[in-house]
Design a protein around this motif. Structure first.
Motif, mmCIF file in Angstrom:
data_model
loop_
_atom_site.group_PDB
_atom_site.id
_atom_site.type_symbol
_atom_site.label_atom_id
_atom_site.label_comp_id
_atom_site.label_asym_id
_atom_site.label_seq_id
_atom_site.Cartn_x
_atom_site.Cartn_y
_atom_site.Cartn_z
ATOM 1 N N ALA A 92 -17.550 2.388 56.783
ATOM 2 C CA ALA A 92 -18.395 3.381 56.171
ATOM 3 C C ALA A 92 -18.639 3.000 54.532
ATOM 4 O O ALA A 92 -19.954 3.225 54.228
ATOM 5 C CB ALA A 92 -17.989 4.847 56.220
ATOM 6 N N CYS A 93 -17.649 2.864 53.794
ATOM 7 C CA CYS A 93 -17.934 2.240 52.623
ATOM 8 C C CYS A 93 -18.764 1.049 52.141
ATOM 9 O O CYS A 93 -19.549 1.023 51.113
ATOM 10 C CB CYS A 93 -16.488 2.033 52.045
ATOM 11 N N LEU A 113 -26.140 0.715 50.317
ATOM 12 C CA LEU A 113 -27.500 1.563 50.488
ATOM 13 C C LEU A 113 -27.752 2.166 49.420
ATOM 14 O O LEU A 113 -28.748 2.358 48.878
ATOM 15 C CB LEU A 113 -27.473 2.662 51.732
ATOM 16 N N VAL A 114 -26.384 2.539 48.539
ATOM 17 C CA VAL A 114 -26.657 3.693 47.295
ATOM 18 C C VAL A 114 -26.128 3.123 46.140
ATOM 19 O O VAL A 114 -26.359 3.777 45.133
ATOM 20 C CB VAL A 114 -25.999 5.070 47.921
ATOM 21 N N VAL A 115 -25.232 2.185 46.134
ATOM 22 C CA VAL A 115 -24.494 1.829 44.779
ATOM 23 C C VAL A 115 -25.466 0.636 44.268
ATOM 24 O O VAL A 115 -26.115 -0.329 44.624
ATOM 25 C CB VAL A 115 -23.296 0.909 45.148
ATOM 26 N N GLN A 134 -22.756 -3.146 40.613
ATOM 27 C CA GLN A 134 -21.352 -2.827 40.758
ATOM 28 C C GLN A 134 -20.915 -3.396 42.135
ATOM 29 O O GLN A 134 -19.782 -2.842 42.361
ATOM 30 C CB GLN A 134 -21.409 -1.029 40.725
ATOM 31 N N TRP A 135 -21.555 -4.180 42.739
ATOM 32 C CA TRP A 135 -21.147 -4.556 43.967
ATOM 33 C C TRP A 135 -19.788 -5.511 44.000
ATOM 34 O O TRP A 135 -19.111 -5.311 44.911
ATOM 35 C CB TRP A 135 -22.242 -5.305 44.643
ATOM 36 N N PRO A 153 -22.084 11.488 44.213
ATOM 37 C CA PRO A 153 -22.885 11.292 42.944
ATOM 38 C C PRO A 153 -23.868 10.117 42.984
ATOM 39 O O PRO A 153 -25.078 10.450 42.267
ATOM 40 C CB PRO A 153 -21.671 11.166 41.901
ATOM 41 N N PHE A 154 -23.732 9.111 43.573
ATOM 42 C CA PHE A 154 -24.599 8.111 43.917
ATOM 43 C C PHE A 154 -25.976 8.430 44.498
ATOM 44 O O PHE A 154 -26.930 8.021 44.216
ATOM 45 C CB PHE A 154 -24.115 6.823 44.537
#
Length: 443
Positions: free
Chosen positions: A105-106, A112-114, A118-119, A343-344
Motif C-alpha cells: 500500500a505504501c 500516486l500522491v508523493v 521525495q521518492w 496530508p499529501f
C-alpha cells in the motif's frame, strides 16, 4: 488430627498452576499490548496526551523477549530440542503477510500522491523495511547527519519491527548454542547457563546504549545492539519462571506473597504512566530513560503470572482492552502510513476532527487485516481447529506455498522500491546537468 483444607493452617497458602502450563494467551500480556499500542498512537496523533508514548515500543520489546524465550523453553522441555526452521516458519506466517500488505500500500500511494523529489527517501526505506533492515537505514542513513534534508516517511515505524525480526533471527540460535554447551560441559545446568549468558549480554547491551547515546543519539536509538537488553529483561524473566516451574509442578503462593504481587502490579503501572509524562520526545531513549518502563513491564508480567490481581481484573479482562491487544500488531502497522499519507492527499496538516476519523480508519484497516490476511494465512483452517488438529500434508503444502508467496511479494516490494528510487535519482542527475550542477526540483 488432620485439618480440613479450609482450616486456619491453610488460609495463608494459595495453590496456582505453573506459569509454563498456563494458556498461551495471557490476558495481562494482551492488556500490556493494548497499552503499548495506545501509547504509540496517542503520541503520533495527539502528542500532548502522551508525550512519552513512544515508550510503548520498549514495552513491546520486553513482551517479545518474554514470550519467545518462554515458547522456546517449553519446546525444549517437551521435545528435548528446538526446531529452528519451524520457529522461523511460524514467525514468518505470523508477521510477514500483514506487513507486506502495508508495504505494498505504501508503494502504491507513494507513486500516486508523493512528490517525486521525495521518492528516493521513501523508496529506500520501504525497501529496507521489506528486508527488515529499516532500523539500520535510519541509524546509518546519510540524512542522520543532516536531518533538515530528511523527509518523514510512512514506514519509519518499521524500525522497531526490524529490530524484533533481527532478535527472532538470532535469539533461537543463541539459545540452542547455550543449551548444547550447558548439557555437554556444565552438568546439564541449562537454566543457570541461560541466566548467566542472557544477563551478561543484557548488561553489555545496556552499557553500550548508555555510552553510545552521548556520541550518536540516532544510532543509539535505532541500533539492534542497544535494544537487545530490553528483550533480555523479558528473556531473563521467562528463564526464571521456567526454573521455578521445573522445581515444582504447582506454584504455591502465600497470601502475603499475593499482596506483594498486587502492590508490585499497581506500582509498576504507576511507573509506566509516570514515564510517559516524564520522558520527553526530544530525548533519545536508548539507555537510562528506558530502564524504568521496561523493568516495570517485566514486573507486571511477574506479578500476574499467578493470576491477575483482583483489583485489576475488571480492567485487564475488559472486552475492548483484550480486543485492542489482539489487534495491536495491525494497529501498529497501519497507523503511521495513514497519518503520513493523508496530508499529501488533503494538502494540509490533519486537524483534530480529521485525526479522530483517521483513528477510526486505522482501527477498521487493522481489523480487516487481522480478519482477512493474518488469520487465514497463519491458520488456514481457522483458529479453533488449528490449535487442536495436526497439520495434514495438504496443509503443509499450503504453508509452503504461503512462504513462497511471501518471498515473491518481498521481491516485488524491494524491486518496485529500487525502481522508484532510481527514477528519482536519475531525474536529479539529469536536472543537475541542465542547471550546471545545482539540483533544482519542482513538484
Amino acid at each position: 488430627m488432620r485439618r480440613r483444607p479450609g482450616s486456619r493452617r491453610n488460609l495463608n497458602r494459595v495453590h496456582t498452576s505453573s506459569p509454563l502450563k498456563r494458556a498461551a494467551i495471557r490476558p495481562e500480556i494482551q492488556a500490556l499490548r493494548a497499552l503499548a499500542v495506545t501509547l504509540v498512537l496517542l503520541n503520533h496523533s495527539w502528542p500532548v496526551l502522551a508525550p512519552g508514548g513512544f515508550l510503548g515500543v520498549d514495552i513491546f520489546f520486553v513482551i517479545s523477549g518474554y514470550l519467545i524465550t518462554g515458547m522456546l523453553l517449553r519446546e525444549h522441555r517437551d521435545t528435548g530440542r528446538i526446531r529452528i526452521a519451524r520457529f522461523y516458519g511460524r514467525r514468518a506466517r505470523r508477521l510477514l503477510p500483514a506487513a507486506f500488505v502495508v508495504l505494498l500500500a505504501c508503494v502504491v500511494l507513494t507513486f500516486l500522491v508523493v512528490p517525486r523529489r521525495q521518492w528516493d527517501e521513501f523508496f529506500v526505506e520501504i525497501g529496507a523495511s521489506a528486508l527488515y533492515a529499516q532500523n539500520w537505514a535510519q541509524g546509518l542513513g546519510p540524512w542522520t547527519t543532516s536531518p533538515e534534508n530528511y523527509d518523514i516517511t510512512p514506514v519509519m515505524h518499521f524500525w522497531s519491527l526490524s529490530v524484533e525480526e533481527q532478535f527472532y533471527l538470532v535469539w533461537p540460535l543463541l539459545m540452542v548454542a547455550v543449551i548444547v554447551l550447558a548439557v555437554r560441559f556444565w552438568r546439564n545446568r541449562v537454566g543457570l547457563a541461560l541466566l548467566v549468558v542472557m544477563g551478561a549480554l543484557s548488561i553489555a547491551s545496556f552499557t553500550h546504549a548508555a555510552v553510545l547515546v552521548v556520541s550518536d543519539g540516532d544510532l543509539a536509538y535505532f541500533s539492534t545492539f542497544t535494544r537487545a537488553w530490553e528483550f533480555g529483561i523479558g528473556a531473563l524473566l521467562a528463564v526464571a519462571a521456567s526454573r521455578r516451574a521445573a522445581a515444582s509442578s504447582a506454584l504455591v503462593v502465600t497470601r502475603r506473597a499475593l499482596l506483594t504481587r498486587q502492590l508490585v502490579f499497581w506500582g509498576a503501572c504507576a511507573v509506566i504512566v509516570a514515564s510517559v509524562y516524564l520522558v520527553v520526545d526530544d530525548v533519545r531513549v536508548a539507555g537510562w530513560p528506558a530502564l524504568a518502563p521496561t523493568v516495570a513491564t517485566a514486573a507486571i508480567i511477574w506479578a500476574a503470572d499467578s493470576g491477575v490481581p483482583l483489583g485489576a481484573r475488571w480492567l485487564v479482562h475488559a472486552g475492548p482492552v483484550q480486543w485492542v491487544g489482539d489487534q495491536s500488531y495491525s494497529l501498529y502497522l497501519w497507523h503511521w502510513p495513514v497519518l503520513l499519507f493523508v496530508p499529501f492527499i488533503t494538502g494540509i496538516p490533519s486537524p483534530s476532527w480529521l485525526m479522530a476519523i483517521l483513528m477510526a480508519l486505522i482501527v477498521l484497516l487493522a481489523w480487516a487485516t487481522r480478519r482477512y490476511v493474518e488469520d487465514p494465512l497463519r491458520y488456514g483452517r481457522g483458529v479453533a481447529r488449528a490449535a487442536a488438529v495436526p497439520a495434514t500434508s495438504v496443509e503443509r503444502r499450503r504453508q509452503r506455498w504461503v512462504t513462497v508467496g511471501m518471498g515473491v511479494v518481498a521481491i516485488a516490494i524491494v524491486g518496485s522500491s529500487v525502481a522508484g528510487a532510481w527514477v528519482n535519482l536519475d531525474e536529479r542527475a539529469a536536472r543537475s546537468e541542465c542547471t550546471g550542477g545545482s539540483v533544482v526540483l519542482r513538484d
